[in-house]
Design an enzyme around this catalytic site. Structure first.
Site, PDB file in Angstrom:
ATOM      1  N   THR A  59      26.720  66.264  69.836  1.00  0.00           N
ATOM      2  CA  THR A  59      26.086  66.036  68.533  1.00  0.00           C
ATOM      3  C   THR A  59      25.910  67.327  67.755  1.00  0.00           C
ATOM      4  O   THR A  59      25.916  67.318  66.525  1.00  0.00           O
ATOM      5  CB  THR A  59      24.721  65.347  68.754  1.00  0.00           C
ATOM      6  OG1 THR A  59      24.987  64.051  69.284  1.00  0.00           O
ATOM      7  CG2 THR A  59      23.929  65.197  67.471  1.00  0.00           C
ATOM      8  N   SER A  92      29.917  63.997  74.872  1.00  0.00           N
ATOM      9  CA  SER A  92      29.786  64.364  76.292  1.00  0.00           C
ATOM     10  C   SER A  92      29.951  63.174  77.231  1.00  0.00           C
ATOM     11  O   SER A  92      30.056  63.346  78.437  1.00  0.00           O
ATOM     12  CB  SER A  92      28.475  65.103  76.569  1.00  0.00           C
ATOM     13  OG  SER A  92      27.385  64.229  76.603  1.00  0.00           O
TER      14      SER A  92
END
Ligand code: SIN
Length: 326
Positions: free
Chosen positions: A12, A58
């Site tokens: 992010t 991720s």
């Protein structure tokens, strides 16, 4: 000034969405150079070099990414003119990568992970301050020898114990019952504690490069869970981590299946779906010592350690010792 390398992997912190909004964005979109350029004063902290190793959410990270990342960091850390390394990473699996690196990195130099809960395009994105403070920590002599760390919301965490505790707030991490290693006050590092568990230079797993990891799966116990999930998992896994209830508990039917599969050579670890506390040896839930208690490791971190342990030994007693030391 110290020489710090930023290894970017996405998340992010490199996310992009509707300008100003904090949700509904895509992680792993923006190049690390663009993020660095958005941070005032960061170039006055250290001589920075950035490497865009991956740019992924991720949740796309896997064992191959971990091995590539660990090898890259070990290579960088071995260079005399590199003083510290910062890794930008998505928050969802940051805890797993941090623990894997903590066990496989062969340096006393600071290695610091960071990320963000809000994308770079959000109002008050948290990535820039987190990255700034991660660079400050990686540049600080007080950070030497602590193993792999993470910085988030002005707090310093150990790679062993960090866990994500909020999927919404910017203060998204914690370190179980152990508090944190320290705080960041703007650019100043304030260390307060140190982990007793083995890491980096003391870790047997950092002695030579890891090339592959054996398959280890995780099975979650819930009221009424049928044991056949264990039977299925055992078909293509060498080890199984059970996320049990309470202190790593499960039903009698599960115990019977664990003992059957344990006799066939599957290595079991008992972790807990409860975030605080410890999983210890149990005469009730593991009367014949088939399962290794995870101690304070979460299920996903116990999986990381079990994969590494199985790459050096198949002996349950030896793996139990490893779980006590790491
Ligand atoms: C990710 O883990 O890549 C997405 C979520 C985040 O970074 O907060």
């Amino acid at each position: 000034m110290k020489n710090i390398i930023i290894v970017a992997t996405g998340g992010t912190i490199a996310g992009s969405g509707k300008v100003g909004k904090a949700t509904n964005y895509q992680a792993g979109k923006i190049n690390i150079k663009e993020i660095i350029d958005s941070i005032p004063m960061i170039n006055e902290v250290a001589n920075l070099k950035a490497i865009q190793l991956f740019n992924v959410d991720s949740n796309e990270m896997n064992e191959e990414h971990w091995i590539i990342l660990a090898n890259k960091i070990n290579d960088l850390a071995s260079q005399k003119n590199v003083d510290g390394i910062v890794v930008t990473h998505g928050t969802d699996t940051l805890d797993e990568t941090a623990y894997f690196l903590n066990l496989t990195i062969n340096t006393y130099k600071p290695v610091v992970l960071t990320g963000a809960m809000r994308p770079a395009s959000a109002t008050s994105a948290d990535g820039p301050i987190n990255l700034y403070q991660a660079v400050c920590l990686a540049s600080c002599d007080d950070a030497l020898g602590h193993g792999v760390m993470a910085v988030f919301s002005s707090t310093i965490y150990s790679g062993r114990d960090i866990q994500k505790i909020s999927n919404f707030k910017t203060d998204a991490f914690d370190q179980k019952d152990f508090g944190c290693l320290g705080y960041m006050n703007d650019d100043k590092v304030m260390m307060f504690s140190r982990t007793f568990k083995k890491h980096t230079l003391q870790s047997v797993f950092s002695e030579k490069p890891i090339t592959e990891l054996p398959p280890v799966g995780i099975v979650y116990y819930y009221a009424g869970a049928k044991p056949d999930i264990l039977t299925m998992m055992a078909q293509n896994h060498r080890g199984i981590v059970i996320i049990g209830s309470g202190s790593g508990n499960y039903s009698q039917a599960w115990l019977n299946e664990i003992e059957t599969l344990g006799a066939q050579g599957i290595i079991f670890v008992r972790a807990s779906r409860v975030n605080q506390g410890i999983v210890y040896e149990s005469d009730v839930f593991d009367p014949h010592n088939v399962c290794i208690p995870s101690n304070t490791l979460s299920g996903q971190k116990a999986r990381v350690l079990l994969m590494l342990a199985l790459s050096v030994t198949q002996n349950t007693k030896e793996i139990k010792r490893i779980f006590n030391e790491y």
